[in-house]
Design a protein around this motif. Structure first.
Motif, short mmCIF file in Angstrom:
data_model
loop_
_atom_site.label_atom_id
_atom_site.label_comp_id
_atom_site.label_asym_id
_atom_site.label_seq_id
_atom_site.Cartn_x
_atom_site.Cartn_y
_atom_site.Cartn_z
N TYR A 1 -36.78 -24.36 -102.16
CA TYR A 1 -36.46 -24.86 -100.81
C TYR A 1 -34.96 -24.79 -100.55
O TYR A 1 -34.51 -24.41 -99.47
N ALA A 2 -34.16 -25.18 -101.55
CA ALA A 2 -32.71 -25.24 -101.37
C ALA A 2 -32.10 -23.86 -101.16
O ALA A 2 -31.03 -23.74 -100.56
N ALA A 3 -32.76 -22.81 -101.65
CA ALA A 3 -32.23 -21.46 -101.54
C ALA A 3 -32.82 -20.67 -100.38
O ALA A 3 -32.49 -19.49 -100.20
N THR A 4 -33.66 -21.30 -99.56
CA THR A 4 -34.32 -20.60 -98.45
C THR A 4 -33.40 -20.55 -97.24
O THR A 4 -33.04 -21.60 -96.69
N PRO A 5 -33.01 -19.37 -96.79
CA PRO A 5 -32.10 -19.31 -95.63
C PRO A 5 -32.81 -19.43 -94.29
O PRO A 5 -32.26 -20.05 -93.36
N TYR A 6 -34.01 -18.87 -94.18
CA TYR A 6 -34.74 -18.88 -92.91
C TYR A 6 -36.22 -19.16 -93.17
O TYR A 6 -36.76 -18.81 -94.23
N ALA A 7 -36.88 -19.75 -92.18
CA ALA A 7 -38.32 -20.03 -92.30
C ALA A 7 -38.91 -20.23 -90.92
O ALA A 7 -38.18 -20.39 -89.92
N GLN A 8 -40.23 -20.24 -90.87
CA GLN A 8 -40.97 -20.57 -89.64
C GLN A 8 -41.49 -21.99 -89.76
O GLN A 8 -42.03 -22.37 -90.80
N PHE A 9 -41.35 -22.75 -88.66
CA PHE A 9 -41.81 -24.14 -88.67
C PHE A 9 -42.94 -24.30 -87.65
O PHE A 9 -42.81 -23.90 -86.50
N PRO A 10 -44.07 -24.89 -88.10
CA PRO A 10 -45.23 -24.99 -87.20
C PRO A 10 -44.97 -25.89 -85.99
O PRO A 10 -44.22 -26.87 -86.08
N ALA A 11 -45.62 -25.54 -84.88
CA ALA A 11 -45.54 -26.37 -83.67
C ALA A 11 -46.91 -26.41 -83.01
O ALA A 11 -47.03 -26.28 -81.79
N ARG B 1 -50.13 -24.53 -82.20
CA ARG B 1 -50.71 -23.20 -82.20
C ARG B 1 -49.67 -22.09 -82.35
O ARG B 1 -50.03 -20.91 -82.39
N TRP B 2 -48.42 -22.47 -82.42
CA TRP B 2 -47.36 -21.48 -82.57
C TRP B 2 -46.33 -22.03 -83.56
O TRP B 2 -46.51 -23.09 -84.12
N SER B 3 -45.29 -21.28 -83.79
CA SER B 3 -44.23 -21.72 -84.70
C SER B 3 -42.89 -21.20 -84.19
O SER B 3 -42.84 -20.30 -83.34
N PHE B 4 -41.83 -21.74 -84.71
CA PHE B 4 -40.50 -21.30 -84.32
C PHE B 4 -39.63 -21.17 -85.56
O PHE B 4 -39.89 -21.77 -86.61
N GLY B 5 -38.59 -20.36 -85.45
CA GLY B 5 -37.73 -20.10 -86.59
C GLY B 5 -36.70 -21.20 -86.80
O GLY B 5 -36.17 -21.78 -85.84
N ILE B 6 -36.44 -21.49 -88.04
CA ILE B 6 -35.37 -22.43 -88.38
C ILE B 6 -34.43 -21.75 -89.38
O ILE B 6 -34.84 -20.87 -90.14
N ARG B 7 -33.16 -22.17 -89.36
CA ARG B 7 -32.14 -21.57 -90.24
C ARG B 7 -31.49 -22.66 -91.05
O ARG B 7 -31.22 -23.76 -90.56
N ASN B 8 -31.21 -22.35 -92.30
CA ASN B 8 -30.54 -23.31 -93.18
C ASN B 8 -29.15 -23.62 -92.65
O ASN B 8 -28.39 -22.71 -92.30
N THR B 9 -28.81 -24.89 -92.57
CA THR B 9 -27.50 -25.28 -92.04
C THR B 9 -26.38 -25.14 -93.07
O THR B 9 -25.21 -25.42 -92.75
N ASN B 10 -26.70 -24.72 -94.29
CA ASN B 10 -25.69 -24.46 -95.32
C ASN B 10 -25.09 -23.08 -95.05
O ASN B 10 -25.68 -22.05 -95.36
#
Length: 407
Positions: free
Chosen positions: A220-230, A232-241
């Motif tokens: 988890y700590a090394a993940t730069p980008y991911a999709q977050f559920p919302a 029926r859809w999802s949106f992208g999130i970016r690591n703030t580090n």
């Protein structure tokens, strides 16, 4: 058989003609190599910068942070630090302790539908990932919300799954103590400013090092980008580090393993970062830089990592991130053991120097005695001594008999 042994020993002891050839000297038993006396842990409680490097190696960088530390993540050796145990607000870097305390008990694939009451109590101005009520999430989704977006809403839900807010505080406090992190006091598990909530550069580095040893935490700590559920859809999130993503004009650090950044009005900017270069992994913690703007915490962490990788082969530790019980020095009377490599994960952690040892700002070396503790105390030498004495008596008797026969 015993009598025969005595006679044989006696005959060997009788006077005889000089040998035709001299026997060589007995081989000298190898002496165990010197054992380095590790740094006094009290050194890290001193004010100012602590480091032990030869004159040919550059001193640690001068930073504006109120407190910082750089350590070898494998051995726990602290290479340098400034005001390591100074208690300061940790902001969202405290989420690393939250993860250490609660990750093991929450299966990643477990699903949970969030209810309205679980999102109550989130502090004003909190960082949020966007958790919504009546939406079903996997625990892994919520953890990505914690590590990437520093979502206090995700922390609230996970704490509820862990037994509640108060139970989570107690568990975090117990986890900190078990790791030897005694500067930390938890009031709000998400790191939100709260009266009395503090940690230190030392404790944060302890949390970062422990997290790297947990595969889920490290992922988890090394993940730069991911999709977050919302729903029926999802949106992208970016690591703030920013050292991990290279966002906002901050250059990405090569080999960065991530960990966690934080910010609150009271704490300022804080960061735990880890990076690998070759076979060495370093962990650094930086608390509240007072110059350089919002991204200074990343540049000061970069400076520490650069210095640490260059100095690590030559620096002598000024402390250890290992728990206190592991840092207890060996009993002074213990039999000597071969010295371990300074980079060995099992290397002996720091203990207080023996009386008469050189000052703590010097590299101290002690040679352990080669004879163990001076005696077994169990009578194990009694039987050989008896054999030798008997052999001498037998030799004397035979010499007297031969003398009389000659007369």
């Amino acid at each position: 058989m015993i009598v025969s042994s005595f006679v044989a020993a006696a005959l060997l002891l009788l006077p005889s003609a000089p040998a035709s050839s001299a026997t060589g000297p007995r081989p000298v038993e190898p002496v165990p190599p010197p054992v380095a006396v590790r740094a006094d842990p009290a050194l890290l409680h001193r004010a100012g910068t602590q480091a032990r490097v030869p004159r040919t190696v550059a001193a640690p960088p001068r930073l504006s942070a109120r407190s910082w530390l750089v350590a070898d993540a494998a051995t726990g050796d602290v290479l340098a630090a400034r005001d390591a145990h100074r208690r300061l607000p940790p902001a969202s870097t405290l989420k690393t302790l939250f993860a250490l305390a609660t990750l093991p008990g929450l299966p990643a694939e477990r699903q949970h539908t969030v209810s309205e009451h679980e999102l109550r109590g989130i502090g004003d101005g909190s960082s949020l990932v966007g958790v919504r009520e009546e939406v079903t999430y996997r625990v892994a989704d919520l953890w990505r919300g914690v590590f990437l977006s520093s979502g206090n809403d995700a922390v609230r839900v996970l704490a509820g799954l862990n037994g509640g807010w108060d139970a989570t505080i107690r568990k975090m406090q117990a986890t900190a103590r078990s790791l030897g992190a005694h500067d930390t006091r938890v009031v709000s598990p998400d790191g939100y400013d709260a009266p009395g909530q503090v940690s230190s550069a030392y404790d944060l580095a302890v949390f970062g090092r422990a997290g790297l040893r947990n595969p889920d935490f490290a992922r988890y700590a090394a993940t730069p980008y991911a999709q977050f559920p919302a729903g029926r859809w999802s949106f992208g999130i970016r690591n703030t580090n920013r050292l991990l993503t290279g966002a906002d004009g901050v250059r990405r650090y090569p080999g960065l393993l991530g960990v966690k950044n934080g910010y609150t009005t009271h704490a300022g900017h804080t960061l735990i970062a880890a990076a690998r270069k070759g076979s060495r992994t370093l962990v650094v913690s930086v608390m509240n830089p007072r110059q350089g703007g919002a991204y200074a915490v990343y540049e000061e962490a970069r400076s520490l990592l650069d210095w640490g990788f260059a100095a690590a082969p030559h620096a002598r530790p000024v402390g250890s991130l290992l728990p206190p019980r592991a840092a207890l020095p060996a009993r002074a009377a213990a039999a000597p053991q071969p010295a371990r490599s300074p980079r060995s994960p099992a290397a002996a952690p720091p203990g207080r120097p023996a009386p008469g040892a050189p000052p703590t700002d010097a590299v101290s070396v002690a040679t352990l005695p080669t004879g163990g503790d001076g005696g077994s105390g169990d009578g194990s030498l009694l039987l050989p001594a008896t054999f030798v004495g008997s052999a001498f008596l037998a030799a004397g008797a035979l010499w007297w008999v031969r003398r009389r026969s000659t007369r």
